[in-house]
Write a protein that holds these residues in place. Sequence first.
Motif, PDB file in Angstrom:
ATOM      1  N   LYS A   1       6.372   5.965  -1.723  1.00 56.97           N
ATOM      2  CA  LYS A   1       6.691   5.148  -0.903  1.00 56.97           C
ATOM      3  C   LYS A   1       5.688   4.254  -0.676  1.00 56.97           C
ATOM      4  O   LYS A   1       4.345   4.406  -0.467  1.00 56.97           O
ATOM      5  N   HIS A   2       5.910   2.884  -0.719  1.00 57.37           N
ATOM      6  CA  HIS A   2       5.111   1.790  -0.680  1.00 57.37           C
ATOM      7  C   HIS A   2       5.718   0.821   0.312  1.00 57.37           C
ATOM      8  O   HIS A   2       6.732   0.318   0.553  1.00 57.37           O
ATOM      9  N   PHE A   3       4.642   0.361   1.088  1.00 55.04           N
ATOM     10  CA  PHE A   3       5.216  -0.554   2.107  1.00 55.04           C
ATOM     11  C   PHE A   3       4.214  -1.985   2.038  1.00 55.04           C
ATOM     12  O   PHE A   3       3.134  -1.929   1.420  1.00 55.04           O
TER      13      PHE A   3
ATOM     14  N   ILE B   1       0.800  -1.249  -0.136  1.00 51.83           N
ATOM     15  CA  ILE B   1      -0.010   0.041  -0.088  1.00 51.83           C
ATOM     16  C   ILE B   1       0.864   1.159   0.135  1.00 51.83           C
ATOM     17  O   ILE B   1       1.942   1.443   0.614  1.00 51.83           O
ATOM     18  N   TRP B   2       0.267   2.293  -0.855  1.00 51.24           N
ATOM     19  CA  TRP B   2       1.040   3.599  -0.867  1.00 51.24           C
ATOM     20  C   TRP B   2       0.770   4.234   0.540  1.00 51.24           C
ATOM     21  O   TRP B   2      -0.474   4.118   0.966  1.00 51.24           O
ATOM     22  N   THR B   3       1.723   5.191   0.866  1.00 45.96           N
ATOM     23  CA  THR B   3       1.609   5.862   2.237  1.00 45.96           C
ATOM     24  C   THR B   3       0.308   6.747   2.086  1.00 45.96           C
ATOM     25  O   THR B   3      -0.355   6.882   3.237  1.00 45.96           O
TER      26      THR B   3
ATOM     27  N   LEU C   1       8.478  -5.685  10.927  1.00 49.48           N
ATOM     28  CA  LEU C   1       7.289  -6.179  10.577  1.00 49.48           C
ATOM     29  C   LEU C   1       6.808  -5.754   9.258  1.00 49.48           C
ATOM     30  O   LEU C   1       5.560  -6.314   8.834  1.00 49.48           O
ATOM     31  N   ILE C   2       7.432  -4.727   8.794  1.00 44.09           N
ATOM     32  CA  ILE C   2       7.054  -4.236   7.325  1.00 44.09           C
ATOM     33  C   ILE C   2       8.373  -3.627   6.798  1.00 44.09           C
ATOM     34  O   ILE C   2       9.519  -3.525   7.415  1.00 44.09           O
ATOM     35  N   LYS C   3       8.113  -3.625   5.346  1.00 47.68           N
ATOM     36  CA  LYS C   3       9.331  -3.138   4.547  1.00 47.68           C
ATOM     37  C   LYS C   3       8.952  -2.258   3.488  1.00 47.68           C
ATOM     38  O   LYS C   3       7.554  -2.346   3.009  1.00 47.68           O
TER      39      LYS C   3
END
Length: 239
Positions: free
Chosen positions: A84-86, A43-45, A71-73
Amino acid sequence: MSRVQGPSSLKRKRPELNSPVQSLTEHERILYDVIRSKQDIGIWTRDMKKEAKLPDNVVNKSLKALRVKNLIKEVVNIQNKGRKHFMATEFEPSKEISGGAWYLEGSLDTEFIESLRQLCKRQIEKKGVATLEEVTDLINSYPAFNVDVTKQQIEEILRTLILDNAIMEVKSNGMGEFASIPFGKVCYRYISKAALGGEPKAGALASIPCGVCPRISHCTPDGIISPKTCVYYQKWLDF
């Protein structure tokens, strides 16, 4: 080259005991659940903030904490590299996000592609004629090439070699050099330099390359993959 290829489908990690998930704050939990729910798409910020309904400063602080806890990257979205995509660390990016097997960290892995092209060409040259399955098995058993490739990947590579007039696609007649290949089976034959001095061979740039391009569905006029940047399309125009 040590890059290992694999399916781009979901890859789930086994839950660990004493997981840092247990120590999340309320805001971190909300944000983590939003990100994790997107699985291999991520998902995008901006979308994340809308869905989590949290203030920017809380989101930024929670993102930092979630990254520290592994837990996320952050991943590269080839469609929007500036955003920024996480994604939760338990997932691997889908083809839509990563670009598939031919991309590495958001960029087309030209070194990997060219190495694979040359290796495929050499294997077919040695055998004279080879099937897709034979080439795939030979590549995967090659000790100096530490990469696990699929038949689909090899088929895409072979199509680029056809467009380059390095090999040609033929069907076995079950005789002579085709004796070990079932009748009618599609296979690939090496084209020697001497042969190129004669009549153009089947499978050369005799028709528009778009018809056999494995990336045609991603090709757009102003996209990452486009007629403007396609070397095979340019070769066809100059043919």
